[in-house]
Design a protein around this motif. Structure first.
Motif, PDB file in Angstrom:
ATOM      1  N   ARG A  33       3.731  46.331  -5.693  1.00  0.00           N
ATOM      2  CA  ARG A  33       4.784  47.341  -5.514  1.00  0.00           C
ATOM      3  C   ARG A  33       5.963  46.752  -4.749  1.00  0.00           C
ATOM      4  NH1 ARG A  33       3.962  53.532  -3.300  1.00  0.00           N
ATOM      5  NH2 ARG A  33       6.138  54.002  -2.890  1.00  0.00           N
ATOM      6  N   TYR A  34       7.165  47.040  -5.243  1.00  0.00           N
ATOM      7  CA  TYR A  34       8.398  46.592  -4.615  1.00  0.00           C
ATOM      8  C   TYR A  34       9.263  47.795  -4.230  1.00  0.00           C
ATOM      9  CZ  TYR A  34       7.726  41.857  -6.564  1.00  0.00           C
ATOM     10  OH  TYR A  34       7.239  40.613  -6.885  1.00  0.00           O
ATOM     11  N   ASN A  35       9.944  47.677  -3.107  1.00  0.00           N
ATOM     12  CA  ASN A  35      11.076  48.538  -2.765  1.00  0.00           C
ATOM     13  C   ASN A  35      12.225  47.586  -2.473  1.00  0.00           C
ATOM     14  OD1 ASN A  35      10.179  51.569  -2.324  1.00  0.00           O
ATOM     15  ND2 ASN A  35       8.523  50.269  -1.617  1.00  0.00           N
ATOM     16  N   SER A  36      13.237  47.583  -3.321  1.00  0.00           N
ATOM     17  CA  SER A  36      14.270  46.549  -3.224  1.00  0.00           C
ATOM     18  C   SER A  36      15.627  47.106  -3.622  1.00  0.00           C
ATOM     19  CB  SER A  36      13.907  45.369  -4.144  1.00  0.00           C
ATOM     20  OG  SER A  36      14.972  44.431  -4.216  1.00  0.00           O
ATOM     21  N   ASN A  37      16.669  46.566  -3.004  1.00  0.00           N
ATOM     22  CA  ASN A  37      18.037  46.924  -3.389  1.00  0.00           C
ATOM     23  C   ASN A  37      18.587  45.987  -4.462  1.00  0.00           C
ATOM     24  OD1 ASN A  37      18.619  44.564  -1.972  1.00  0.00           O
ATOM     25  ND2 ASN A  37      19.411  45.652  -0.175  1.00  0.00           N
ATOM     26  N   GLY A  38      17.797  45.028  -4.887  1.00  0.00           N
ATOM     27  CA  GLY A  38      18.185  44.174  -6.000  1.00  0.00           C
ATOM     28  C   GLY A  38      19.206  43.103  -5.683  1.00  0.00           C
ATOM     29  N   ILE A  39      19.598  42.961  -4.435  1.00  0.00           N
ATOM     30  CA  ILE A  39      20.615  41.966  -4.097  1.00  0.00           C
ATOM     31  C   ILE A  39      20.076  40.550  -4.285  1.00  0.00           C
ATOM     32  CG2 ILE A  39      22.019  41.026  -2.213  1.00  0.00           C
ATOM     33  CD1 ILE A  39      22.385  43.845  -1.168  1.00  0.00           C
ATOM     34  N   PHE A  49       8.310  48.968  -9.401  1.00  0.00           N
ATOM     35  CA  PHE A  49       9.565  48.516  -8.790  1.00  0.00           C
ATOM     36  C   PHE A  49      10.428  49.737  -8.512  1.00  0.00           C
ATOM     37  CE2 PHE A  49      13.495  46.472  -7.964  1.00  0.00           C
ATOM     38  CZ  PHE A  49      13.248  45.128  -7.734  1.00  0.00           C
ATOM     39  N   HIS A  50      10.610  50.047  -7.235  1.00  0.00           N
ATOM     40  CA  HIS A  50      11.465  51.155  -6.818  1.00  0.00           C
ATOM     41  C   HIS A  50      12.819  50.571  -6.431  1.00  0.00           C
ATOM     42  CE1 HIS A  50       7.903  53.634  -6.877  1.00  0.00           C
ATOM     43  NE2 HIS A  50       7.293  52.783  -6.082  1.00  0.00           N
ATOM     44  N   PHE A  51      13.801  50.802  -7.271  1.00  0.00           N
ATOM     45  CA  PHE A  51      15.122  50.196  -7.088  1.00  0.00           C
ATOM     46  C   PHE A  51      15.980  51.096  -6.204  1.00  0.00           C
ATOM     47  CE2 PHE A  51      19.002  48.086  -7.807  1.00  0.00           C
ATOM     48  CZ  PHE A  51      18.756  46.877  -8.447  1.00  0.00           C
ATOM     49  N   SER A  52      16.323  50.588  -5.034  1.00  0.00           N
ATOM     50  CA  SER A  52      17.113  51.357  -4.075  1.00  0.00           C
ATOM     51  C   SER A  52      18.576  51.346  -4.494  1.00  0.00           C
ATOM     52  CB  SER A  52      16.963  50.775  -2.664  1.00  0.00           C
ATOM     53  OG  SER A  52      15.620  50.836  -2.247  1.00  0.00           O
ATOM     54  N   ASN A  78       3.709  46.262 -18.321  1.00  0.00           N
ATOM     55  CA  ASN A  78       2.948  46.643 -17.120  1.00  0.00           C
ATOM     56  C   ASN A  78       3.857  47.018 -15.954  1.00  0.00           C
ATOM     57  OD1 ASN A  78       3.864  44.003 -16.816  1.00  0.00           O
ATOM     58  ND2 ASN A  78       2.142  43.376 -15.527  1.00  0.00           N
ATOM     59  N   LEU A  79       5.108  47.382 -16.249  1.00  0.00           N
ATOM     60  CA  LEU A  79       6.091  47.699 -15.206  1.00  0.00           C
ATOM     61  C   LEU A  79       6.439  49.185 -15.206  1.00  0.00           C
ATOM     62  CD1 LEU A  79       8.195  46.862 -13.013  1.00  0.00           C
ATOM     63  CD2 LEU A  79       9.810  46.480 -14.906  1.00  0.00           C
ATOM     64  N   SER A  80       6.359  49.811 -14.026  1.00  0.00           N
ATOM     65  CA  SER A  80       6.892  51.152 -13.800  1.00  0.00           C
ATOM     66  C   SER A  80       8.160  50.996 -12.966  1.00  0.00           C
ATOM     67  CB  SER A  80       5.882  52.032 -13.067  1.00  0.00           C
ATOM     68  OG  SER A  80       4.721  52.220 -13.848  1.00  0.00           O
ATOM     69  N   LEU A  81       9.279  51.488 -13.468  1.00  0.00           N
ATOM     70  CA  LEU A  81      10.576  51.283 -12.831  1.00  0.00           C
ATOM     71  C   LEU A  81      11.181  52.620 -12.451  1.00  0.00           C
ATOM     72  CD1 LEU A  81      12.970  49.371 -12.101  1.00  0.00           C
ATOM     73  CD2 LEU A  81      13.722  49.603 -14.485  1.00  0.00           C
ATOM     74  N   THR A  82      11.525  52.777 -11.177  1.00  0.00           N
ATOM     75  CA  THR A  82      12.136  54.020 -10.721  1.00  0.00           C
ATOM     76  C   THR A  82      13.360  53.732  -9.867  1.00  0.00           C
ATOM     77  OG1 THR A  82      10.992  54.278  -8.592  1.00  0.00           O
ATOM     78  CG2 THR A  82       9.820  55.020 -10.561  1.00  0.00           C
ATOM     79  N   THR A  83      14.188  54.751  -9.725  1.00  0.00           N
ATOM     80  CA  THR A  83      15.255  54.704  -8.732  1.00  0.00           C
ATOM     81  C   THR A  83      14.677  55.098  -7.373  1.00  0.00           C
ATOM     82  OG1 THR A  83      15.806  57.004  -9.198  1.00  0.00           O
ATOM     83  CG2 THR A  83      17.075  55.319 -10.356  1.00  0.00           C
ATOM     84  N   ALA A  84      15.355  54.690  -6.339  1.00  0.00           N
ATOM     85  CA  ALA A  84      15.053  55.178  -4.996  1.00  0.00           C
ATOM     86  C   ALA A  84      16.388  55.600  -4.400  1.00  0.00           C
ATOM     87  CB  ALA A  84      14.379  54.107  -4.145  1.00  0.00           C
ATOM     88  N   TRP A  85      16.911  56.725  -4.911  1.00  0.00           N
ATOM     89  CA  TRP A  85      18.202  57.276  -4.470  1.00  0.00           C
ATOM     90  C   TRP A  85      17.969  58.057  -3.182  1.00  0.00           C
ATOM     91  CZ3 TRP A  85      20.025  62.170  -3.471  1.00  0.00           C
ATOM     92  CH2 TRP A  85      21.418  62.370  -3.457  1.00  0.00           C
ATOM     93  N   THR A  86      18.750  57.738  -2.163  1.00  0.00           N
ATOM     94  CA  THR A  86      18.606  58.415  -0.876  1.00  0.00           C
ATOM     95  C   THR A  86      19.832  59.274  -0.614  1.00  0.00           C
ATOM     96  OG1 THR A  86      17.273  56.601   0.007  1.00  0.00           O
ATOM     97  CG2 THR A  86      18.263  58.110   1.599  1.00  0.00           C
TER      98      THR A  86
END
Length: 217
Positions: free
Chosen positions: A2-8, A26-29, A63-71
């Protein structure tokens, strides 16, 4: 995995490594788009971030689940309609695939620091946010809900009643209106314009609908 990343930052061998895992999340911030994102998640570059999301969305191994992590914060709640329109018009295949975020987005709230909590906004501006959602966002979503990722096999009623769809957006509004923290707006003003100066970014140009903050006393 599991990742929480801003992708930079990005490793070019990630896809080869992920093939060896049963599931990758992958939770994309990402809190906004274009110049507003570059301000909120400094020193990100919008073009790079958008490319990274599309790169992830085209991951080929299944095998990838991709989501946004909008705050949700005081600086981006007004612009949520723009963010969702960008997301839905981008024709993503994996990003928040139904039922994740009702095919729209996954979101969180920033409770701290208090000067960025959406409760800090003055009531007149909260009213503008609510009005924008009522008159622009909800009608647009009703007309364009089929743009959501992976909703081809469900009907509108099922989509609209999803716990993580419209109800989640309404929950953001309810949270915003639950308390009046506007006594701390001077902290918001101090933070925003100090950060703008340090980053050499024009706050009023980046957030034109919030330029009233400069004159707040």
């Amino acid at each position: 995995l599991r990742y929480n990343s801003n992708g930079i930052e990005w490793r070019e061998d990630l896809f080869d490594l992920w093939k060896h895992f049963r599931n990758v999340m992958f939770h994309f911030s990402i809190d906004d788009i274009e110049e507003r994102l570059e301000y909120i998640r400094y020193p990100s570059d919008w073009n790079q971030i958008e490319q990274q999301i599309h790169k992830l969305d085209n991951y080929p191994h299944g095998n990838l689940s991709l989501t946004t992590a909008w705050t949700g914060i005081a600086l981006n709640i007004y612009y949520l309609p723009e963010f969702l329109k960008w997301k839905l018009k981008s024709n993503f295949k994996l990003l928040n695939k139904w039922p994740s975020g009702a095919g729209m987005f996954s979101c969180h709230l920033a409770y701290w620091p208090p000067q960025l909590n959406i409760k800090v906004l003055p009531q007149w501006f909260k009213n503008e946010v609510s009005q924008k959602f009522d008159e622009e966002l909800y009608p647009w979503l009703k007309e364009n809900w089929k743009l959501c990722t992976g909703v081809q096999d469900i009907n509108y009623d099922k989509w609209a009643e999803s716990e993580y769809g419209l109800k989640r957006i309404e929950g953001l509004v309810n949270f915003m209106n639950a308390e009046d923290w506007s006594v701390r707006l001077y902290e918001t003003k101090e933070w925003c314009y100090k950060v703008s100066k340090e980053r050499n970014i024009d706050f009023n140009k980046t957030f034109p609908e919030m330029d009233w903050l400069e004159w707040y006393k």
